[in-house]
Write a protein that holds these residues in place. Structure first.
Motif: not given
Lengths: 828, 333
Positions: A468-480
């Protein structure tokens, strides 16, 4: 409990109670500030006593869930030594704690000892008696009308009585320096007597033939894990670590049939298995019930001997590099890169049995395999947090994980058959021999082969592959948005590629003649006469020998020449994470993940899912804390032939109220609703009247229905702690779970087919209540001495049908047990 | 077969190892104690703006006892950590609360006058971890030192951080409890995770309630780079294999979903009313959910002689090696 033991207990209790209540009243509670000894502040305590237990109901289930037995106990101990201002020479702090000594199922000891810049040592020892005695697991559910009629299986066929010991030791040298060294060792040992089951008359590629029995399993497995590594801080707020881990696991499990509840005439012990019906092991298995043990029919199916052996040796070295840096004020980075390889050498794995299986006319089987399985895993994770402005930040989590599991097994298989001359179990095995079985091979002295009988002998190799090849990318923008409201929006991409393959290559697979069809009996299995042809036309790879046998060599049907891409999955997720703090004492948070994938590897892995988690933390006063959670996970596979859906919905709250130092109240509640469904296809005879057709054209079975499982569980706990006067502490409480589960099978038009595929299946743990009230009383005689009395009740009650009509009764699952513990607590 | 729980008594108990530990501790204590009266090191020169812990204690004596025996009272360790973090060489209260000279001077000048005290708190504040501060603000001071540990390295993008859970929500940093936790596990975690408390109280559950397994054995509360803050086993595999190493393999014949989908395809990890923490009560229902010959699934359908109405009700009766086998691709042995 015997009268003598009861008397001993009463004597101990009288002495302890008498000592306690005859002593002067304490001046204060037992909270201590410790003592000063040799420059250390020392706190220590010990809790010694005993437990008395009454048991009623199903003892196997009590031991599975609770397993607290009676006897003298060292309930707990603790020692803490701290040198103020780190002034100790050998150590500055030492913590030693433990509980459960003297016979409790769970025993733990922990030692943590450290000296500032020199070393830190941590050891944790755990001992867990793992008992599993749930008798509905793998129970064949024999009908009351089976022959013999008394064969209800009440004992747990998969009983485990394991002792698991775990030790973890970690030493860090120079823990505060820029270069520190870590050493560690862990050991896990697990084993003990147990039972397992087997469909005894197995042969590669053949399948079950109907003699299911229970085996004694001497189970033993252990794992040693060695760790060594270092942490290096090349400059401020940056660390690089390397760790080498070597794990060695070995198993030494032997299997043996000891279920000889019958005999053949003449006294040969015989196992008729555990599954009894009007046709299995045969229509009339007992010829004489008057003997001890009963004498069985030699024409019946049965097992004369079974032994098995499985001794894998697995070595897994792993190299791991981690780093973390917040050197740049606006950028934080952390990551892991690792490479792990492993090899399982499973030599001389074997399973051998003798007996008789009527469907395959099989008299026994020897399987021997020498195998090697490898595992290579590469893992890399990288996390980054970039603070763009005071209010805005960007996070990225990238992950890559790939593994490969190739394996190969060299096997030798021998299958044995009986002649037709006598009843099978009373006969001796008849290896094919041209002298006793001449052409045309129809003599009664010939080994009797049915058309579905396996090969007489085979050797070859199997090769399997999984990757198995597993790739995961998570991008998150947080704003106060405000100092009290933070909102993060994100996206996650997931990629999975799964590779699978399997092949069997025969060096030689020999099919001997013999049986009703004579020479043609050899043309079976991989050498079965092709459709439309007549014997002796044979498939490619099969050669008719001069003695009438047929030998096949080459790849078995369905073998793959290489591994192939089995499944490719692309998934997209939208993420929302937010929290808001409307007041200093109130925080609300919400997490949402909405996932959509274009494929799935299994039918019960959702292609679409939605997960919502909401939490609230509220502190209305300094003495009150209230928390609440709502959690909803929904998943589905929107395919007509699958119709998989699931959900896990729960909400709960907890409250801790301590309006006075002498009064504290804990309260908690949780409701959970579990549900899943899927279209399942199966063979069932007789089929339910309203059974619908399996919607999958290629299915080897014809009945199909929508299976659903629904379980709703209410849980609550309450704990009231009172200290009316300084010497007395009283705790009263209870936790209780009420679970109501129902599996239902509907035909595909929605008609209810009943609760189970098999109507003899008891409800078991589906509908239960599990209540555990307790009372805990402590009398502090002095600052340092207290008496402790604990009462706990374990009440497990099943609801709904436990012994359905038609089932040979297997007894109840309930138990009701009281535990009373009396102890002396010494602290200083 | 009988219920023979006494079999297990012949196992080697942890008690023997604990006796060895106790003996070692006694010897260590005796040796250490004799040398514990070391002369205090000369007080370090404080950077400008700092006053030192002793002056803080003049007013904040309520923290003294527990703080003095906490890990944070170890000046040598604190100075070393500050150095690694690139912070001023200060050990004690001001390491976390910031320079206190202005605050101490202003409070001293107020001399107990309520109006001036309030004014001093406003004009010369120190950082005091107020309830209204965000987790990012509150954790910033802790992470100066602790982010360089392997445990806390991912906290900045952890799920706890995402939901405003700060270090001080779980840690009582002035105390001397193990890992400075404000409550022991699992009660600490149950405060927010009620669903998991309910699951651990079901009949079949991991022994978290009993204290053998802790929440932090499987989850890293400071965050990891995978969802649900899960840890990994030593060989970078599923964390379940840390204890259940016999299910890890690699097997000659691997039941594929155990490697690709993970244990949670069939098991609920915390607790269940179903045996073996299975997702459903009836084993066959679980097996058939995959082993129905779907056009897209690689799992083979069950053969026609697996009559669900009579025998073979329990798949695991004949196929007990469901995680993997070293001899049989059908997992019978």
């Amino acid at each position: 409990m015997t009268d003598k033991r009861c008397g001993q207990w009463l004597l101990v209790a009288a002495l302890v109670v008498g000592l306690g209540f005859g002593a002067p009243r304490p001046a204060a509670a037992q909270q201590t500030t410790g003592i000063n000894w040799q420059g250390f502040t020392v706190h220590q305590g010990v809790d010694l006593g005993g437990r008395w237990s009454t048991q009623s109901g199903n003892a196997n289930n009590y031991d599975t869930f609770v397993n607290l037995q009676q006897g003298l106990r060292l309930f707990s101990f603790n020692l803490a030594m701290n040198a103020p201002a780190a002034s100790g020479r050998l150590f500055n702090s030492l913590i030693l704690t433990g509980f459960g000594f003297g016979g409790d199922p769970d025993t733990v000891a922990h030692l943590a000892i450290a000296k500032s810049k020199v070393y830190a040592f941590d050891a944790r020892l755990r001992r867990d008696v793992y008992y599993f005695g749930w008798n509905l697991q793998a129970n064949p559910l024999n009908a009351a009308g089976a022959n013999p009629a008394t064969m209800a299986i009440t004992a747990p066929l998969h009983q485990l009585n394991f002792l698991r010991t775990m030790g973890d030791y970690n030493l860090t040298l120079a823990p505060q320096s820029s270069f520190q060294v870590r050493l560690g060792y862990s050991h896990i040992g697990e084993g003990g007597p147990s039972y397992t089951t087997v469909g005894a008359a197995m042969a590669p590629g053949v399948g079950e033939v109907g003699i299911d029995t229970v085996l004694v399993q001497d189970y033993k497995t252990s794992s040693d894990l060695y760790r060594a590594g270092f942490d290096y801080t090349p400059f401020a707020r940056t660390r690089i670590s390397f760790t080498e881990v070597v794990q060695h696991t070995k198993g030494d499990t032997a299997l043996q049939d000891q279920n000889y509840l019958y005999q053949l005439a003449g006294g040969t012990p015989l196992d008729l298995g555990v599954a009894f019906s009007s046709t299995s092991p045969c229509a009339a298995p007992i010829v004489s019930a008057a003997t001890t043990p009963p004498t069985a029919n030699p024409a019946c199916q049965g097992i004369l001997t079974y032994v098995g052996d499985n001794r894998p040796r697995i070595t897994m070295p792993t190299e791991q590099l981690t780093f973390q840096s917040s050197y740049f004020s606006k950028l934080t980075l952390d990551g892991v890169a690792s490479y792990s390889s492993g090899k399982n050498t499973a030599d001389a794995t074997q399973a051998n049995w003798r007996g008789y299986s009527s469907r395959l006319t099989l008299a026994g089987n020897n399987d021997l395999g020498n195998g090697v399985a490898k595992r290579v895993l590469i893992n890399g994770d990288l996390g980054a947090v970039y603070t763009i402005t005071e209010k805005l930040r960007l996070t990225s989590d990238a992950s890559y994980n790939a593994f490969r599991l190739p394996s190969a097994l060299g096997f030798i298989t021998s299958n044995f058959f009986y002649p037709k001359t006598t009843a099978p179990l009373a006969s001796t095995i008849a290896p094919f021999n041209a002298t006793t079985c001449p052409a045309p091979y129809t003599a009664a002295t010939c080994p009797q082969h049915s058309s579905s009988a396996p090969a007489d002998a085979a050797n070859g190799t199997t090769s399997d592959y999984l990757g198995q090849n597993l790739g995961r990318e998570t991008i998150q923008v947080a704003y106060s948005i405000t100092p009290r409201w933070n909102l993060a929006l994100g996206y996650r991409y997931t990629y999975r590629a799964i590779y699978d393959g399997a092949a069997i290559n025969y060096a030689a697979e020999a099919f001997d003649p013999g049986g009703a069809t004579g020479a043609a009996a050899a043309a079976r299995g991989d050498c079965a006469v092709p459709k439309g042809a007549t014997f002796p036309t044979l498939p490619a790879g099969c050669t008719l020998q001069s003695d009438g046998s047929i030998v096949f060599s080459g790849a078995a049907a369905g073998s793959q020449t290489g591994h192939a891409l089995a499944t490719l999955i692309h998934g997209d997720s939208a993420l929302v994470n937010t929290w808001i703090q409307p007041a200093n004492n109130l925080t609300l948070s919400l997490a949402v993940e909405l996932y959509s994938g274009d494929n799935a590897f299994t039918r019960i892995t959702p292609r679409q899912s939605q997960h919502y988690i909401g939490k609230v933390r509220y502190q209305p006063a300094d003495w009150a804390q209230i928390n609440g959670t709502v959690d909803d996970l929904e998943g589905n596979n929107n395919l007509a032939e699958d119709q998989f859906k699931e959900h896990d919905r729960s909400f709960g709250f907890s409250a801790t109220l301590a309006p006075q130092p002498s009064l504290m109240f804990d309260l908690g509640y949780n409701y959970e609703d579990l549900y899943n469904q899927a279209v399942v296809c199966y063979a069932t005879t007789p089929a339910p009247a309203a059974a619908s057709k399996c919607p999958i054209a290629s299915s080897p079975v014809t009945i199909g229905s929508l299976s659903t499982y629904s379980a709703k569980t209410n849980f609550f706990n309450a704990d009231l702690s009172l200290k009316p006067v300084s010497a007395f502490t009283l705790r009263l409480g209870m936790s209780a779970s009420y679970s109501n589960g129902v599996p239902v099978f509907f035909n595909l038009n929605g008609v209810n087919l009943g609760n189970f595929i098999n109507p003899l299946t008891p409800f078991g743990g589906l509908q239960i209540s599990y209540q555990q009230p307790y009372a805990d009383f402590t009398y502090a005689m002095t600052n340092n001495v207290a008496y402790h009395l604990y009462w706990g009740r374990y009440l497990y009650t099943t609801h709904g049908q436990q012994n359905p009509a038609g089932l040979a009764p297997i007894g109840g699952q309930n138990f009701d047990t009281d535990n009373l513990a009396l102890s002396l607590q010494l602290t200083m | 077969m009988s219920h023979t729980n006494t079999w297990i008594r012949s196992g080697r108990p942890a008690g023997r190892a604990v006796l060895h530990l106790l003996a070692g501790v006694f010897l260590l204590g005796a040796a250490a104690g004799a040398a514990a009266q070391t002369a205090p090191a000369a007080a370090p020169v404080l950077p400008a703006g700092y006053v030192g812990t002793s002056r803080c204690r003049d007013c904040h004596s309520n923290h003294s006892h527990s703080f003095d025996i906490s890990a944070h009272a170890d000046d040598q360790a604190m100075l070393a950590a500050a150095k690694k973090a690139g912070q001023p060489p200060v050990a004690g209260c001001e390491t976390c609360h910031g320079p206190g000279k202005a605050h101490a001077d202003a409070m001293e000048n107020a001399a107990g006058d309520e109006t001036e005290t309030l004014a001093a708190l406003k004009t010369s504040p120190i950082y005091a971890f107020h309830a209204g501060d965000s987790a990012e603000q509150k954790s910033k001071f802790c992470l100066e030192c602790h982010s360089t540990g392997t445990e806390q390295m991912s906290f900045a993008h952890s799920e706890h951080m995402d939901h405003n859970v700060a270090c001080v929500n779980c840690h009582a940093v002035h105390g001397n409890t193990e890992n400075a936790l404000s409550k022991p596990q699992p009660q600490l975690c149950y405060g927010c995770h009620q669903q998991q408390e309910a699951q651990f109280n079901l009949p079949f559950a991991h022994p978290v309630k009993q204290g053998v397994v802790q929440c932090a054995d499987c989850h890293n509360p400071h965050g990891t780079l995978v969802p649900t803050q899960l840890r990994s086993a030593a060989a970078q595999d599923q964390v379940c294999y840390t204890c259940h190493q016999d299910k890890q393999g690699p097997f000659i014949y691997q039941h594929e979903p155990t490697a690709t989908e993970g244990c949670t395809d069939c098991h609920t990890p915390h607790g269940s009313a179903n045996p073996d923490l299975l997702k459903v009560a009836n084993v066959n229902q679980l097996c058939l959910s995959c082993h129905t010959a779907a056009s897209f699934s690689a799992a083979p359908g069950t053969p026609s002689f697996h009559n669900q109405a009579a025998q073979f009700q329990a798949c695991t009766l004949c196929h007990p090696q469901v995680h993997g086998s070293n001899l049989d691709p059908a997992f019978t042995r």
